[in-house]
Design an enzyme around this catalytic site. Structure first.
Site, PDB file in Angstrom:
ATOM      1  N   LEU A 195       0.823  -1.209   0.000  1.00 36.60           N
ATOM      2  CA  LEU A 195       0.000   0.000   0.000  1.00 36.60           C
ATOM      3  C   LEU A 195       0.854   1.253   0.000  1.00 36.60           C
ATOM      4  O   LEU A 195       0.526   2.229  -0.671  1.00 36.60           O
ATOM      5  CB  LEU A 195      -0.949  -0.027   1.189  1.00 36.60           C
ATOM      6  CG  LEU A 195      -2.124  -0.972   0.946  1.00 36.60           C
ATOM      7  CD1 LEU A 195      -2.956  -1.133   2.202  1.00 36.60           C
ATOM      8  CD2 LEU A 195      -2.987  -0.474  -0.205  1.00 36.60           C
ATOM      9  N   ALA A 196       1.970   1.234   0.715  1.00 32.97           N
ATOM     10  CA  ALA A 196       2.815   2.429   0.751  1.00 32.97           C
ATOM     11  C   ALA A 196       3.499   2.632  -0.601  1.00 32.97           C
ATOM     12  O   ALA A 196       3.370   3.690  -1.225  1.00 32.97           O
ATOM     13  CB  ALA A 196       3.836   2.310   1.875  1.00 32.97           C
ATOM     14  N   HIS A 218       0.039  -9.406  18.380  1.00 34.17           N
ATOM     15  CA  HIS A 218      -1.406  -9.281  18.177  1.00 34.17           C
ATOM     16  C   HIS A 218      -2.130 -10.317  19.034  1.00 34.17           C
ATOM     17  O   HIS A 218      -1.783 -11.489  19.024  1.00 34.17           O
ATOM     18  CB  HIS A 218      -1.726  -9.490  16.698  1.00 34.17           C
ATOM     19  CG  HIS A 218      -3.079  -9.011  16.307  1.00 34.17           C
ATOM     20  ND1 HIS A 218      -4.230  -9.532  16.844  1.00 34.17           N
ATOM     21  CD2 HIS A 218      -3.466  -8.047  15.440  1.00 34.17           C
ATOM     22  CE1 HIS A 218      -5.268  -8.905  16.306  1.00 34.17           C
ATOM     23  NE2 HIS A 218      -4.834  -7.999  15.460  1.00 34.17           N
ATOM     24  N   ARG A 262      -4.040  -3.574  21.500  1.00 40.48           N
ATOM     25  CA  ARG A 262      -3.448  -4.910  21.331  1.00 40.48           C
ATOM     26  C   ARG A 262      -2.441  -5.278  22.407  1.00 40.48           C
ATOM     27  O   ARG A 262      -2.386  -6.422  22.853  1.00 40.48           O
ATOM     28  CB  ARG A 262      -2.762  -4.966  19.973  1.00 40.48           C
ATOM     29  CG  ARG A 262      -3.758  -4.863  18.884  1.00 40.48           C
ATOM     30  CD  ARG A 262      -3.126  -4.822  17.537  1.00 40.48           C
ATOM     31  NE  ARG A 262      -4.205  -4.771  16.554  1.00 40.48           N
ATOM     32  CZ  ARG A 262      -4.032  -4.627  15.263  1.00 40.48           C
ATOM     33  NH1 ARG A 262      -2.812  -4.516  14.774  1.00 40.48           N
ATOM     34  NH2 ARG A 262      -5.055  -4.603  14.450  1.00 40.48           N
ATOM     35  N   LEU A 318      -2.683   0.639   7.635  1.00 38.04           N
ATOM     36  CA  LEU A 318      -3.127   0.924   6.265  1.00 38.04           C
ATOM     37  C   LEU A 318      -3.262   2.433   6.099  1.00 38.04           C
ATOM     38  O   LEU A 318      -2.886   3.006   5.079  1.00 38.04           O
ATOM     39  CB  LEU A 318      -4.460   0.227   5.991  1.00 38.04           C
ATOM     40  CG  LEU A 318      -4.474  -1.295   6.183  1.00 38.04           C
ATOM     41  CD1 LEU A 318      -5.823  -1.866   5.780  1.00 38.04           C
ATOM     42  CD2 LEU A 318      -3.370  -1.965   5.374  1.00 38.04           C
TER      43      LEU A 318
HETATM   44  C1  LIG Z   1      -2.527 -10.725   8.559  1.00 34.58           C
HETATM   45  C2  LIG Z   1      -2.425  -9.236   8.675  1.00 34.58           C
HETATM   46  C3  LIG Z   1      -3.568  -8.451   8.727  1.00 34.58           C
HETATM   47  C4  LIG Z   1      -3.471  -7.067   8.835  1.00 34.58           C
HETATM   48  N1  LIG Z   1      -4.618  -6.327   8.891  1.00 34.58           N
HETATM   49  C5  LIG Z   1      -4.528  -4.976   8.988  1.00 34.58           C
HETATM   50  C6  LIG Z   1      -5.696  -4.175   9.040  1.00 34.58           C
HETATM   51  O1  LIG Z   1      -6.804  -4.669   8.975  1.00 34.58           O
HETATM   52  N2  LIG Z   1      -5.550  -2.831   9.142  1.00 34.58           N
HETATM   53  C7  LIG Z   1      -4.329  -2.230   9.194  1.00 34.58           C
HETATM   54  O2  LIG Z   1      -4.249  -1.012   9.265  1.00 34.58           O
HETATM   55  N3  LIG Z   1      -3.196  -2.982   9.128  1.00 34.58           N
HETATM   56  C8  LIG Z   1      -3.258  -4.329   9.031  1.00 34.58           C
HETATM   57  N4  LIG Z   1      -2.117  -5.073   8.981  1.00 34.58           N
HETATM   58  C9  LIG Z   1      -0.819  -4.396   8.866  1.00 34.58           C
HETATM   59  C10 LIG Z   1      -0.620  -3.935   7.416  1.00 34.58           C
HETATM   60  O3  LIG Z   1      -1.116  -4.917   6.537  1.00 34.58           O
HETATM   61  C11 LIG Z   1       0.842  -3.676   7.059  1.00 34.58           C
HETATM   62  O4  LIG Z   1       1.461  -2.936   8.045  1.00 34.58           O
HETATM   63  C12 LIG Z   1       0.921  -2.911   5.749  1.00 34.58           C
HETATM   64  O5  LIG Z   1       0.152  -3.548   4.746  1.00 34.58           O
HETATM   65  C13 LIG Z   1       2.356  -2.745   5.281  1.00 34.58           C
HETATM   66  O6  LIG Z   1       2.329  -2.119   4.024  1.00 34.58           O
HETATM   67  P1  LIG Z   1       3.669  -1.670   3.330  1.00 34.58           P
HETATM   68  O7  LIG Z   1       3.280  -1.105   2.000  1.00 34.58           O
HETATM   69  O8  LIG Z   1       4.467  -0.822   4.239  1.00 34.58           O
HETATM   70  O9  LIG Z   1       4.510  -3.025   3.127  1.00 34.58           O
HETATM   71  P2  LIG Z   1       4.153  -4.416   2.415  1.00 34.58           P
HETATM   72  O10 LIG Z   1       2.739  -4.543   2.024  1.00 34.58           O
HETATM   73  O11 LIG Z   1       4.742  -5.476   3.293  1.00 34.58           O
HETATM   74  O12 LIG Z   1       4.957  -4.364   1.073  1.00 34.58           O
HETATM   75  C14 LIG Z   1       6.353  -4.504   1.029  1.00 34.58           C
HETATM   76  C15 LIG Z   1       6.781  -4.453  -0.412  1.00 34.58           C
HETATM   77  O13 LIG Z   1       8.200  -4.329  -0.446  1.00 34.58           O
HETATM   78  C16 LIG Z   1       8.744  -5.262  -1.354  1.00 34.58           C
HETATM   79  N5  LIG Z   1      10.091  -5.552  -0.893  1.00 34.58           N
HETATM   80  C17 LIG Z   1      10.515  -5.785   0.373  1.00 34.58           C
HETATM   81  N6  LIG Z   1      11.831  -5.970   0.391  1.00 34.58           N
HETATM   82  C18 LIG Z   1      12.259  -5.845  -0.873  1.00 34.58           C
HETATM   83  C19 LIG Z   1      13.533  -5.933  -1.487  1.00 34.58           C
HETATM   84  N7  LIG Z   1      14.639  -6.144  -0.782  1.00 34.58           N
HETATM   85  N8  LIG Z   1      13.601  -5.779  -2.818  1.00 34.58           N
HETATM   86  C20 LIG Z   1      12.480  -5.533  -3.583  1.00 34.58           C
HETATM   87  N9  LIG Z   1      11.256  -5.429  -3.023  1.00 34.58           N
HETATM   88  C21 LIG Z   1      11.154  -5.585  -1.701  1.00 34.58           C
HETATM   89  C22 LIG Z   1       7.788  -6.414  -1.356  1.00 34.58           C
HETATM   90  O14 LIG Z   1       7.913  -7.155  -2.540  1.00 34.58           O
HETATM   91  C23 LIG Z   1       6.450  -5.676  -1.243  1.00 34.58           C
HETATM   92  O15 LIG Z   1       6.044  -5.277  -2.525  1.00 34.58           O
HETATM   93  C24 LIG Z   1      -2.203  -6.458   8.894  1.00 34.58           C
HETATM   94  C25 LIG Z   1      -1.056  -7.238   8.856  1.00 34.58           C
HETATM   95  C26 LIG Z   1      -1.157  -8.623   8.773  1.00 34.58           C
HETATM   96  C27 LIG Z   1       0.085  -9.437   8.827  1.00 34.58           C
END
Ligand SMILES: Cc1cc2nc3c(=O)[nH]c(=O)nc-3n(C[C@H](O)[C@H](O)[C@H](O)COP(=O)(O)OP(=O)(O)OC[C@H]3O[C@@H](n4cnc5c(N)ncnc54)[C@H](O)[C@@H]3O)c2cc1C
Length: 644
Positions: free
Chosen positions: A51-52, A274, A338, A449
């Protein structure tokens, strides 16, 4: 303590002042812009498509920059964000139940146990309302009420209903929205998408982040990619514990490589456990499954009053049950944050009142809600979660209560960033779970999120422009000596891992590391335990570099090689997490030091000594250097958190 040294304090020099409600707006106005004609001459690397990263890459490309996007999955929409279940917070106050930007700000600062920055959190609360509009415009199918208004539900640490959701698949629906925006830009040629590529090193030229070294995970080819700025959106590091609710691929490598190159790592010990996960069922397991916090809207948590009560849950009469969260925390009941709910579950299990195999479980019971609302209503809200639970455990949660237990879920720590989301390396920006900002020592549910999308859609596109506008930067390409050196480091490291040819699998090391971390740096930490953990991690790490066996070669797909690199980085991170946990002689949020608790067992902060962000500088084989950034509270004054 001989494990680290203390360096100069640091400050967030980009943090604005003035009335908190106007800080972001004024800061945004004062930042420089890049003329549209110049944007297309600039390239930005975005590592991560969750998402980020997905929202940032799409927005930057929409603004006219050339974006190179990377992820290690086979498609950007498989980023771990897709797993998010329960919802996303926003201060829309559609319910007219007393919510406001200020209340979301207040709840988040308090929920984080007064270890986050007020300015950042206020900005997050302000931007939250824009996120929902943006996502609705993209077609994200949020749940709606009969009248058509978006529906909301409650999450922990709040007494209003501000969580927007799409059944138990909110992350998936939000990510599909961001992914469509990203795909549009890929189609227009503004985003170069590189899936199945892993960033293995950061390239720094003249003190600025100017590129990355990546490995094509299918062909094994190593390449160096240059840009005007680098954005890391690479997610959290909960998998250092081996068992967690995170996707199996989640790792710390991108952040850790940047840390080794000079980016400070902040508050690494703040881990979220959690409270509602499916309990561990045996040694064979490599992953744990979350049961969303949203279930605590309708599910009631209980254990038998009597120790060792082996009766089936439905045979235990009401007056022999202890609805302990409702009993101890009557104001918030089952919806305490939590950290509080997890510790309470641990306490009742430690007392011998846990249920299920090994006594490591508590009930989450929907019988009352089903009687009150009917099965159909419960199905509509949580159907997919109930189905997931039944598939994994073989038990039908409509008939018998779920059994749940706390598990590692999220990491509040991450790379240090200033208010502009820029790390201590100029030109390196960090967003989403990969940075440390906003959540303090405990993240409230449905706020990750919100933060990821706030960073990607609304904050970074402004602050990155301000950085780029101070250019133009000198043109550099992959033949620059620093770029060549970074690439050589990657090649040497891969060769080193392949050459060990030992007799233990990567997974066996990872599992053992995870056990050490869970035992000593998990839900409860002690000085003696943390010292022991540091010794054990060091010994195991030495053994790893002598005995790990990575079959195959680096010339093509080799998942053992990928994992080995990630586990090697987890070893170094694990040690820093323990040092951070050891030095923080207080309890706050997810960091619970057994030596520091109130008489009734709650976390006891020490604001006089520890109201700071711990930003760690890498020091090679020497001791890491601690830089303290003091936290100031002008609007929400630190008190003992109470949810009673
Ligand atoms: C089961 C579960 C349920 C959740 N439910 C909720 C919820 O309901 N509400 C809420 O607010 N939060 C929730 N969370 C937390 C939330 O989902 C995450 O904190 C959030 O989605 C993280 O988003 P992000 O974009 O930072 O990273 P991520 O979605 O983890 O994306 C990381 C990205 O980085 C890439 N990447 C990583 N390392 C490398 C590398 N070295 N080289 C190339 N690419 C790389 C990956 O391929 C991926 O595309 C939940 C978490 C879990 C585990």
């Amino acid at each position: 303590m001989d494990l680290y040294t203390e360096g100069e304090p640091i400050a967030d020099t980009r943090a604005p002042d003035g009335p908190i409600e106007t800080r972001w707006e004024r800061h945004r106005f004062e930042m420089k812009l890049v003329n549209p004609a110049n944007r297309r001459k600039m390239t930005v690397i975005v590592v991560g498509t969750g998402l980020a990263g997905g929202s940032a890459a799409a927005t930057l490309a929409e603004q006219g920059y050339h974006v190179k996007s990377y992820c290690y999955q086979d498609s950007p929409r498989r980023a771990h964000s897709i797993a998010a279940q329960g919802g996303i917070n926003a201060a829309k106050n559609y319910r007219n139940d007393g919510d406001s930007v200020h209340r979301l700000f207040y709840d988040t600062v308090k929920g984080g146990d007064f270890r986050s920055r007020e300015s950042n959190v206020h900005r997050l609360a302000e931007v939250s309302v824009n996120i929902i509009d943006q996502c609705v415009a993209q077609g994200v199918p949020f749940a709606r009420e009969y009248g058509g208004l978006l529906d909301t539900r409650s999450f922990g640490g709040a007494q209003v209903q501000r969580t927007f959701y799409a059944r138990g698949q909110t992350g998936q629906q939000l990510l599909l929205g961001a992914y469509q925006a990203l795909e549009r830009q890929i189609g227009l040629g503004n985003v170069e998408m590189n899936s199945r590529h892993e960033m293995l090193e950061l390239v720094i030229v003249d003190g600025r982040a100017r590129g990355i070294v990546v490995r094509d995970l299918v062909t094994g080819e190593i390449s160096t990619e240059m840009a005007d700025a680098v954005v890391l959106a690479s997610g959290g590091y909960g998998n250092v514990f081996y068992l967690s609710t995170n996707a199996k691929g989640c790792n710390v490598t991108a952040s850790w490589r940047a840390h080794r190159k000079g980016a400070y790592f902040a508050n690494p010990c703040y881990t979220q456990i959690h409270p509602t996960c499916i309990p561990v069922s045996g040694d064979h397991q490599s992953k744990l499954t979350l049961m969303s916090e949203s279930l605590r809207n309708d599910g009631r948590v209980w254990v038998p009053k009597a120790k060792g009560d082996q009766r089936a849950p439905r045979d235990i009469p009401e007056d022999e049950r202890d609805y302990y969260l409702e009993r101890i925390y009557p104001s918030f009941g089952n919806l305490v944050p939590r950290d509080i709910a997890s510790r309470a579950a641990k306490n009742v299990c430690d007392e011998g009142r846990g249920v299920g195999p090994g006594g490591l479980g508590v009930y989450l019971d929907f019988a009352d809600a089903i009687n009150r609302l009917g099965r159909k209503a419960i199905e509509a809200k949580y159907g997919n979660l109930f189905e997931m639970y039944e598939r994994i455990t073989g038990e039908d949660p409509y008939e018998v209560p779920m059994r749940i237990y706390p598990a590692v879920h999220y990491t509040m720590g991450g790379l240090w960033v200033d208010y502009d989301l820029q790390s201590s390396i100029p030109g390196l920006f960090v967003i989403g779970e990969a940075n440390f900002s906003d959540h303090g020592a405990n993240r409230l549910g449905a706020s990750a999120l919100m933060q990821g999308l706030a960073d990607g859609y609304f904050v970074l596109p402004n602050t990155l422009a301000n950085y780029l506008a101070s250019g133009p930067l000198e043109k550099v390409d992959a033949s620059h000596p620093e770029a060549v050196a970074a690439r050589t480091e990657v090649e040497d490291r891969l060769q080193r891992l392949l050459a060990i040819n030992g007799d233990r699998t990567v997974d066996s090391f990872h599992r053992e590391l995870g056990q050490i971390m869970w035992e000593h740096c998990g839900m409860e930490r002690t000085e003696a335990g943390l010292r022991k953990a540091i010794d054990e991690i060091r010994t195991l790490r030495d053994e790893f570099w002598q005995r790990v066996r990575v079959p195959g070669d680096g010339e093509g797909l080799n998942q053992s090689l990928e994992k080995a690199g990630r586990v090697a980085d987890f070893f170094e991170l694990a040690e820093l997490m323990c040092i951070d946990a050891l030095h923080r002689e207080e309890s706050c949020g997810g960091h619970f030091r057994a030596e520091h608790q109130t008489p009734d067992g709650e976390a006891q902060r020490d604001d006089d000594r520890f109201a700071y962000v711990a930003a760690w500088e890498y020091a090679g084989t020497g001791q890491p250097v601690l830089h303290k950034e003091d936290l100031k509270f002008e609007y929400v004054h630190p008190t003992q958190r109470s949810y009673k």
